[in-house]
Design a protein around this motif. Sequence first.
Motif, PDB file in Angstrom:
ATOM      1  N   ASP A 192       0.836  -1.206   0.000  1.00 27.97           N
ATOM      2  CA  ASP A 192       0.000   0.000   0.000  1.00 27.97           C
ATOM      3  C   ASP A 192       0.869   1.254   0.000  1.00 27.97           C
ATOM      4  OD1 ASP A 192       0.880   0.552   2.623  1.00 27.97           O
ATOM      5  OD2 ASP A 192      -0.771  -0.575   3.508  1.00 27.97           O
ATOM      6  N   GLN A 193       0.256   2.425   0.097  1.00 23.10           N
ATOM      7  CA  GLN A 193       0.995   3.673   0.013  1.00 23.10           C
ATOM      8  C   GLN A 193       1.951   3.890   1.185  1.00 23.10           C
ATOM      9  OE1 GLN A 193      -2.257   3.146   0.549  1.00 23.10           O
ATOM     10  NE2 GLN A 193      -3.320   5.066   0.979  1.00 23.10           N
ATOM     11  N   ASN A 194       1.752   3.123   2.249  1.00 25.13           N
ATOM     12  CA  ASN A 194       2.643   3.217   3.403  1.00 25.13           C
ATOM     13  C   ASN A 194       3.741   2.155   3.386  1.00 25.13           C
ATOM     14  OD1 ASN A 194       1.155   5.387   4.591  1.00 25.13           O
ATOM     15  ND2 ASN A 194      -0.387   3.890   5.242  1.00 25.13           N
ATOM     16  N   GLY A 195       3.779   1.364   2.320  1.00 26.60           N
ATOM     17  CA  GLY A 195       4.805   0.334   2.189  1.00 26.60           C
ATOM     18  C   GLY A 195       4.461  -0.986   2.845  1.00 26.60           C
ATOM     19  N   LYS A 196       3.276  -1.087   3.416  1.00 25.78           N
ATOM     20  CA  LYS A 196       2.871  -2.329   4.069  1.00 25.78           C
ATOM     21  C   LYS A 196       2.423  -3.348   3.029  1.00 25.78           C
ATOM     22  CE  LYS A 196      -0.348  -4.146   7.531  1.00 25.78           C
ATOM     23  NZ  LYS A 196      -1.468  -3.798   8.452  1.00 25.78           N
ATOM     24  N   GLU A 197       2.870  -4.587   3.201  1.00 25.34           N
ATOM     25  CA  GLU A 197       2.526  -5.631   2.227  1.00 25.34           C
ATOM     26  C   GLU A 197       1.200  -6.285   2.571  1.00 25.34           C
ATOM     27  OE1 GLU A 197       5.472  -8.516   0.379  1.00 25.34           O
ATOM     28  OE2 GLU A 197       4.330  -9.859   1.683  1.00 25.34           O
ATOM     29  N   HIS A 198       0.421  -6.569   1.511  1.00 19.73           N
ATOM     30  CA  HIS A 198      -0.851  -7.274   1.646  1.00 19.73           C
ATOM     31  C   HIS A 198      -0.859  -8.404   0.625  1.00 19.73           C
ATOM     32  CE1 HIS A 198      -2.536  -3.960   4.079  1.00 19.73           C
ATOM     33  NE2 HIS A 198      -1.841  -3.183   3.262  1.00 19.73           N
ATOM     34  N   SER A 199      -1.495  -9.506   0.981  1.00 20.15           N
ATOM     35  CA  SER A 199      -1.520 -10.647   0.061  1.00 20.15           C
ATOM     36  C   SER A 199      -2.855 -11.368   0.142  1.00 20.15           C
ATOM     37  CB  SER A 199      -0.382 -11.625   0.393  1.00 20.15           C
ATOM     38  OG  SER A 199      -0.560 -12.163   1.689  1.00 20.15           O
ATOM     39  N   ALA A 200      -3.127 -12.151  -0.891  1.00 21.74           N
ATOM     40  CA  ALA A 200      -4.334 -12.972  -0.938  1.00 21.74           C
ATOM     41  C   ALA A 200      -4.041 -14.212  -1.765  1.00 21.74           C
ATOM     42  CB  ALA A 200      -5.493 -12.186  -1.540  1.00 21.74           C
ATOM     43  N   HIS A 201      -4.733 -15.315  -1.469  1.00 19.90           N
ATOM     44  CA  HIS A 201      -4.529 -16.578  -2.176  1.00 19.90           C
ATOM     45  C   HIS A 201      -5.781 -16.917  -2.966  1.00 19.90           C
ATOM     46  CE1 HIS A 201      -1.536 -16.672   1.070  1.00 19.90           C
ATOM     47  NE2 HIS A 201      -0.831 -17.470   0.263  1.00 19.90           N
ATOM     48  N   ARG A 202      -5.594 -17.276  -4.215  1.00 18.29           N
ATOM     49  CA  ARG A 202      -6.700 -17.619  -5.096  1.00 18.29           C
ATOM     50  C   ARG A 202      -6.383 -18.937  -5.813  1.00 18.29           C
ATOM     51  NH1 ARG A 202      -8.455 -14.372  -2.264  1.00 18.29           N
ATOM     52  NH2 ARG A 202      -9.553 -12.412  -2.756  1.00 18.29           N
ATOM     53  N   LYS A 203      -7.438 -19.632  -6.256  1.00 18.72           N
ATOM     54  CA  LYS A 203      -7.254 -20.945  -6.881  1.00 18.72           C
ATOM     55  C   LYS A 203      -6.615 -20.838  -8.252  1.00 18.72           C
ATOM     56  CE  LYS A 203     -11.064 -23.288  -4.498  1.00 18.72           C
ATOM     57  NZ  LYS A 203     -12.339 -24.039  -4.658  1.00 18.72           N
TER      58      LYS A 203
END
Length: 362
Positions: free
Chosen positions: A18-29
């Motif tokens: 994100d704009q603050n450098g924090k990582e986000h993730s998600a898992h999809r099939k």
Amino acid sequence: MSSIKQRPNGVWRARYRDQNGKEHSAHRKTKREAQRWLDEQTAAVVTGQWADPAAGRVSWDEWVSSWMAMQVWAPGTHSAALTAVESVPWRRRSIRDIKQADVQSWVTVERDRGLAASTIRTRLNYVQMAFRAAVDNQVIARNPALRVKTPRKQKAEMAIKILTSDQVAAALEAAGEFRLFVAVCAFAGLRLGEAAGLQAGDIDVDRGTIAVRRQVQGTSVPSTKVAPPKAGSEREVFVPRELVEMLAREARVSSDAFLFRTPRGHLYNRNNAGHEWRKVREALGLDEGITLHALRHTFASNLIASGCDVVTVQRALGHSQPSITLDVYSHLWPSAEDKTRSATATFMGEVLGIADSLRTRD
């Protein structure tokens, strides 16, 4: 920075910062599903519509508690807001899980249990403010209360009490030492608290104005305090010279001396000013629904009857927006039909007058 990578178990993991450098993730099939999620999140970040998924897990109660702590409201506003945000049925749910249907259902239930349309609108306004602040602070991506419909006001709610000229004159005669307070409400349209907060320095005899710079809040002597006017209510009211001269004669030597005090020397508040008005009302045999605030309605109705436009009335009353003025007084302004009929009647009178004159000559 973003990426998509297939894990050993065959699931695709999409990641972005994100704009603050924090990582986000998600898992999809599938890779396609992962790419779609990543595109949505990236677009939200770029357009400023992104919300932190973790922040949205807080409950409604948790969010409004922190939101209200940031406000600089007057006690009365804080109390009204608290009543509104605590009346909803989703208080313990995560704010991100609240949908538009939940808000609309709440409004419908409030209507069905007999709550006035004006009260529902006021409560919804505070709820919308809380959601809007959550969007602004990236707690949620969208405001679920944005397009919620409210019930229309019934005719009984729209009716406002207005005094006649004879009734105002009689009220002034019956008010005794409370007479000037009544005059300020009737001829300057001040709210009870605004009238109670007037000081000698607020009166400008040369310009014929009364400056509204403060209000008195509270319902008893111990709870009485002086505060700034309601948001958008600080103003100058242009009033008849007779009124400012009456007030100037009442003014003390010091410009910060309050114009009105009870016989015991206290500032007027909602209870003791209301008590004085009730004595006037009973002496005149007026309906119990005619409160001191009816004098303000009378002031506004006179402005409208004299041809003042909505912005002029708004400024005189200290409403923050013209829509507030229209919400209360729109039915007092002539409608398009009334104006059409009046204009045509004048024209028709001229034509018929000319026709009669021509027939007379013949």
